[in-house]
Design a protein around this motif. Structure first.
Motif, short mmCIF file in Angstrom:
data_model
loop_
_atom_site.label_atom_id
_atom_site.label_comp_id
_atom_site.label_asym_id
_atom_site.label_seq_id
_atom_site.Cartn_x
_atom_site.Cartn_y
_atom_site.Cartn_z
N HIS A 152 4.58 2.34 -6.14
CA HIS A 152 4.54 1.19 -5.90
C HIS A 152 5.59 1.18 -5.20
CE1 HIS A 152 1.95 -1.26 -7.63
NE2 HIS A 152 1.45 -0.96 -8.79
N TYR B 144 -5.35 3.69 2.02
CA TYR B 144 -4.46 4.68 1.66
C TYR B 144 -4.67 3.45 0.01
CZ TYR B 144 -1.76 3.92 6.29
OH TYR B 144 -1.05 4.34 6.93
N PRO C 56 -2.78 -2.26 -5.04
CA PRO C 56 -1.64 -1.83 -4.35
C PRO C 56 -1.45 -3.16 -4.50
CG PRO C 56 -3.19 -2.28 -2.43
CD PRO C 56 -4.21 -1.71 -3.90
N ARG D 248 -4.57 5.83 -3.91
CA ARG D 248 -3.28 4.87 -4.43
C ARG D 248 -4.47 5.02 -6.31
NH1 ARG D 248 0.83 2.61 -3.61
NH2 ARG D 248 -0.17 1.15 -5.52
N THR E 296 0.87 -1.54 -0.13
CA THR E 296 0.09 -0.01 -0.24
C THR E 296 0.29 1.56 -0.32
OG1 THR E 296 0.12 0.17 2.43
CG2 THR E 296 -1.83 -0.66 0.98
N ASN E 297 1.71 0.95 0.23
CA ASN E 297 2.69 2.38 0.26
C ASN E 297 2.85 3.25 0.99
OD1 ASN E 297 5.36 3.05 -0.38
ND2 ASN E 297 4.85 4.01 -1.94
N HIS F 146 0.93 6.21 -1.14
CA HIS F 146 1.84 6.86 -1.54
C HIS F 146 1.40 6.28 -3.10
CE1 HIS F 146 5.11 8.09 -4.21
NE2 HIS F 146 5.28 8.93 -2.91
N ARG F 147 0.90 7.18 -4.18
CA ARG F 147 0.71 6.34 -5.74
C ARG F 147 1.59 5.77 -6.11
NH1 ARG F 147 -2.07 11.91 -5.49
NH2 ARG F 147 -3.87 11.34 -6.49
#
Length: 181
Positions: free
Chosen positions: A103, A154, A162, A158, A96-97, A100-101
């Protein structure tokens, strides 16, 4: 009792804490996610290694593992702390980072080299990573939301879903050997 049995016993000791409740509220927010994305992995890696996983599990009350991969570009060893869920004998992790967009790098590492290792508590287990297909993703994703509902926020931030991986363990006796009890 093999490694997977010892991991299962370790997982039984996880208890939600006041910090767990606080993280469920704060962690999905953009400011906290931006901060923790930079600081958290270093802190978590230190806490997990210094205490054989006990400090992080007692503080967070969440299932956390250290994933060791080989850098896709550098070829260097990389270790990343991640939340995980169980899927039978497999461990599932999701990139999911923190919303953040892009990976996270560890997902590219697993795509390039699926042989990896995980550390849960005092156990280090060799694994082979498999990118989850859509059916597996849809089946396992609710488990992530049950452990940490912030994953929904999350994922919403994005542009692409994810990446999720199943980590197939190689217990002391070989791939998928051992039992959970």
């Amino acid at each position: 009792m093999g490694q997977l049995g010892r991991v299962a016993a370790y997982e039984q000791r996880l208890r939600r804490t006041p910090l767990t409740a606080l993280l469920r509220v704060l962690a999905p927010t953009r400011p906290f996610a931006a901060f923790y994305r930079r600081v958290g992995p270093r802190l978590d890696r230190f806490l997990i290694r210094a205490s054989s996983g006990h400090a992080a599990s007692r503080l967070y009350g969440l299932p956390v593992l250290l994933l060791s991969t080989t850098g896709a570009k550098s070829g260097q060893a990389r270790t990343t702390p991640l939340l995980y869920v169980r899927d039978g004998l497999d461990f599932a992790v999701s990139g999911t980072n923190f919303g953040h967009r892009a990976h996270p790098g560890w997902t590219a590492n697993l795509l390039a080299e699926p042989a990896a290792a995980i550390e849960i508590g005092p156990e280090r287990i060799s694994v082979t990573a498999e990118l989850a297909d859509a059916d597996t993703h849809n089946r396992v994703w609710p488990k992530f939301l049950a452990v940490y509902p912030g994953y929904a926020q999350y994922a919403d931030r994005r542009d692409v879903p994810p990446r999720m991986f199943l980590l197939h363990p190689h217990d002391e006796a070989g791939p998928h050997a051992g039992s959970l009890a």
